[in-house]
Design a protein around this motif. Structure first.
Motif, PDB file in Angstrom:
ATOM      1  N   GLY A 198       0.757  -1.016  -0.116  1.00  0.00           N
ATOM      2  CA  GLY A 198      -0.049   0.022   0.162  1.00  0.00           C
ATOM      3  C   GLY A 198       0.625   1.307   0.028  1.00  0.00           C
ATOM      4  O   GLY A 198       0.616   2.124  -0.886  1.00  0.00           O
ATOM      5  N   CYS A 199       1.817   1.171   1.071  1.00  0.00           N
ATOM      6  CA  CYS A 199       2.469   2.566   1.086  1.00  0.00           C
ATOM      7  C   CYS A 199       4.007   2.642   0.954  1.00  0.00           C
ATOM      8  O   CYS A 199       4.461   3.677   0.579  1.00  0.00           O
ATOM      9  CB  CYS A 199       2.033   3.247   2.609  1.00  0.00           C
ATOM     10  N   GLU A 200       4.502   1.529   1.093  1.00  0.00           N
ATOM     11  CA  GLU A 200       5.928   1.149   1.066  1.00  0.00           C
ATOM     12  C   GLU A 200       6.647   2.079   2.184  1.00  0.00           C
ATOM     13  O   GLU A 200       7.970   2.847   2.036  1.00  0.00           O
ATOM     14  CB  GLU A 200       6.366   1.646  -0.334  1.00  0.00           C
ATOM     15  N   GLY A 221       5.843   1.606   5.719  1.00  0.00           N
ATOM     16  CA  GLY A 221       5.695   0.823   6.826  1.00  0.00           C
ATOM     17  C   GLY A 221       4.283   1.308   7.751  1.00  0.00           C
ATOM     18  O   GLY A 221       3.943   0.952   8.874  1.00  0.00           O
ATOM     19  N   CYS A 247       0.944   1.490   6.404  1.00  0.00           N
ATOM     20  CA  CYS A 247      -0.507   0.774   6.210  1.00  0.00           C
ATOM     21  C   CYS A 247      -0.514  -0.688   6.781  1.00  0.00           C
ATOM     22  O   CYS A 247      -1.714  -1.055   6.970  1.00  0.00           O
ATOM     23  CB  CYS A 247      -0.848   0.929   4.714  1.00  0.00           C
ATOM     24  N   GLY A 248       0.520  -1.400   6.823  1.00  0.00           N
ATOM     25  CA  GLY A 248       0.598  -2.449   7.289  1.00  0.00           C
ATOM     26  C   GLY A 248      -0.028  -3.667   6.313  1.00  0.00           C
ATOM     27  O   GLY A 248      -0.082  -5.068   6.764  1.00  0.00           O
ATOM     28  N   CYS A 266       1.532  -4.828   3.691  1.00  0.00           N
ATOM     29  CA  CYS A 266       2.530  -5.908   3.330  1.00  0.00           C
ATOM     30  C   CYS A 266       2.887  -7.017   4.518  1.00  0.00           C
ATOM     31  O   CYS A 266       3.956  -7.642   4.364  1.00  0.00           O
ATOM     32  CB  CYS A 266       3.514  -5.066   2.663  1.00  0.00           C
ATOM     33  N   CYS A 302       7.788  -4.551   3.060  1.00  0.00           N
ATOM     34  CA  CYS A 302       8.043  -3.438   2.414  1.00  0.00           C
ATOM     35  C   CYS A 302       9.378  -2.591   3.095  1.00  0.00           C
ATOM     36  O   CYS A 302      10.003  -1.706   2.293  1.00  0.00           O
ATOM     37  CB  CYS A 302       7.073  -2.278   2.153  1.00  0.00           C
TER      38      CYS A 302
HETATM   39  S1  FES Z   1       3.175  -1.553   2.169  1.00  0.00           S
HETATM   40 FE1  FES Z   1       2.409  -0.143   3.776  1.00  0.00          FE
HETATM   41  S2  FES Z   1       3.335  -1.021   5.466  1.00  0.00           S
HETATM   42 FE2  FES Z   1       4.303  -2.166   3.790  1.00  0.00          FE
END
Ligand code: FES
Ligand SMILES: Cc1cc2nc3c(=O)[nH]c(=O)nc-3n(C[C@H](O)[C@H](O)[C@H](O)COP(=O)(O)OP(=O)(O)OC[C@H]3O[C@@H](n4cnc5c(N)ncnc54)[C@H](O)[C@@H]3O)c2cc1C
Ligand code: FES
Lengths: 295, 174
Positions: B42-44, B46, B48-49, B51, B63
């Motif tokens: 989602g966010c790369e 850390g 959004c969770g 991954c 990520c």
């Molecule tokens: S992609 Fe969002 S926490 Fe890893």
């Protein structure tokens, strides 16, 4: 985004890591938990030529109870280990409480104390704790080791005095007087987020008067700091509404909070005073054995 | 050119040998090299969770981990839980409590929940909300996720273990 390219070195000893850092002439970065570094790589705020991975240096992952009543903590010790360590809970309960506010389980499983201190976020709990607890930090470099007082380690937001070829290896916490009272209060917008501000207090009650007072705040300046004027406002008398108000006023006077979309400087200055008041009340209640009501 | 690095990883019980560029995230390795697209990105950074996976048993953000760092490790992804015909107890609880809508956050919610259960998080609403605060969901409003997790915890019993691999009725108090 994806990080820029780098070469990868997996170090298995402190000497190997330091040698790899030195060999890259300032172009290499240590990676510990990666929980602050990798976001910066993904944003392309950093583009190191190499990453030196210290996760394989097992001898940096330890919590040792020292004979004097303090602790020695290896730089690679994970947040989750500190959070659940019986030695931390027994000797430095204020640190155990602070760890409950650091990020989320998946971040705590990876993030390390050495990484948090080296990253030096102004709103991070661990830099505040080593400042409050007068830790000594041991750093290894090509010329050998040096010891630094926590107060001399931080050098502005996201900046420390570490040289590019140095590795933080050990954090030594000198013993606290036992028994002591402690308080920690933080305000963040969501559980696990970085704080807007936090306050921590440790003290003893000697013949009914506050003694050995330490008071630190974070989130309200470039680095966490102890506020000497607030400590002085408490020492030598029983803690009362008046001394609490004086200590909080001294903190509001001393800090220089940042301003951003989460809160104005005025708001943060007000907030930190309130957190200080609560932390003092909890610490005093615990020191005098009336901790029943203290959360 | 930066040379690729050979790695060996075990994912959901199967061992893979691959060569990866050092900068390849574990998330992208799982999705693009191993075609295990259940792990979402989602966010790369850390936040959004989505991954979240298990690395040697502990939940981590894939990520924020590089594939080279997983050399020699055992990984569990959402594909390692149940199958559509044979959901794991936790997945079953999510289904029974309508704990997903678009499903984007679900793999991360499941993997995070396994770890919070095995680490002994108390089965209270407050503890579960706190422990899941690192996983964002844009659809459900969280209510049904919390209900599903609490039901799975109650079904798994006081040990809090065995999020997976038990035959309990996960949705008993729906
Ligand atoms: S992609 Fe969002 S926490 Fe890893
Ligand atoms: C979603 C999220 C929420 C978070 N919330 C919080 C929070 O509430 N409070 C908080 O304090 N932190 C929080 N963090 C940050 C987290 O605590 C990190 O673990 C920590 O800041 C860095 O530790 P690390 O081991 O991951 O270091 P890394 O990311 O690996 O490294 C950080 C920096 O330190 C350097 N470094 C690492 N180890 C050493 C060493 N031994 N010697 C010299 N240099 C070193 C690296 O080169 C890098 O510059 C959060 C992170 C995320 C992703
Ligand atoms: S179900 Fe859509 S993000 Fe959670």
């Amino acid at each position: 985004m994806k990080p820029p390219p780098f070469t990868y070195v997996a170090a298995t000893s402190v000497a190997e890591a330091v040698a790899a850092l030195a060999a890259h002439d300032g172009e290499a970065k240590v990676i510990a938990g990666g929980q602050s570094l990798v976001p910066m790589l993904n944003f392309r705020l950093l583009a190191p030529a190499a990453l030196v991975d210290i996760n394989g240096i097992r001898e940096l992952d330890f919590v040792d109870a020292t004979a004097d009543g303090g602790l020695r903590i290896g730089a690679l010790t994970r947040h989750y280990t500190l959070l659940t360590s019986p030695d931390v809970a027994e000797r430095f309960p204020v640190l155990g409480e602070a760890m409950r506010h650091v990020a989320h389980l998946a971040i705590r499983n990876r993030g390390t104390i050495g990484g948090s201190l080296s990253h030096a976020d102004p709103a991070a709990e661990l830099p505040m704790m080593v400042t409050l607890l007068d830790a000594t930090l041991t750093v290894a470099g090509p010329g050998g080791e040096r010891q630094l007082a926590a107060a001399d380690f931080f050098d502005g937001a996201l900046t420390t005095v570490l040289a590019e070829d140095e590795l933080l290896t050990t954090i030594t916490l000198p013993p606290l007087p036992q028994p002591h009272g402690w308080g920690f209060h933080e305000f963040a917008q969501r559980a696990g987020d970085f704080a807007l501000a936090a306050a921590a207090v440790v003290l003893t009650a000697d013949d009914g008067a506050a003694a050995n007072v330490r008071l630190a705040v974070m989130g309200v300046d470039e680095n966490p700091s102890r506020i000497a004027a607030a400590e002085a406002a408490l020492v030598g008398q029983p803690v009362s509404d008046d001394t609490i108000a004086a200590a909080a006023a001294a903190v509001r006077e001393a800090v220089d909070p940042p301003e951003d979309l989460h809160g104005s400087a005025t708001y943060r200055r007000h907030l930190v005073g309130g957190l200080v008041e609560r932390a003092i009340r909890d610490a005093w209640a615990r020191a005098t054995g009336n901790a029943g009501g203290a959360a | 050119m930066i040379p690729k690095v050979p790695i060996t990883v075990t994912v959901n019980g199967r061992t893979y040998e691959r060569e990866v560029p050092p900068r390849l995230h574990l998330a992208d390795f799982l999705r693009e090299d191993l075609h295990l697209t259940g792990t979402h990105v989602g966010c790369e950074h850390g936040i959004c969770g989505a991954c979240t996976i298990l690395l040697n048993g502990d939940s981590v953000r894939s990520c924020l981990t590089f594939a080279v760092q997983a050399n020699g490790a055992e990984i569990t992804t959402v594909e390692g839980l149940g199958t559509p015909d044979d959901l794991s107890p936790l997945q079953q609880a999510f289904r029974e409590h309508h704990a997903l809508q678009c499903g984007f956050c679900t793999p991360g919610m499941l993997m995070s929940t396994i770890d919070l259960m095995q680490k002994g998080t108390p089965a209270t609403e407050e503890a579960v909300r706190g422990a899941l605060s690192g996983n964002l969901c844009r659809c459900t409003g969280y209510e049904n996720i919390v209900r599903a997790v609490l039901a799975a915890m109650e079904a798994a019993g006081p040990e809090g273990k065995a999020a997976e691999g038990t035959e309990n009725e996960a949705g008993a108090n729906g």
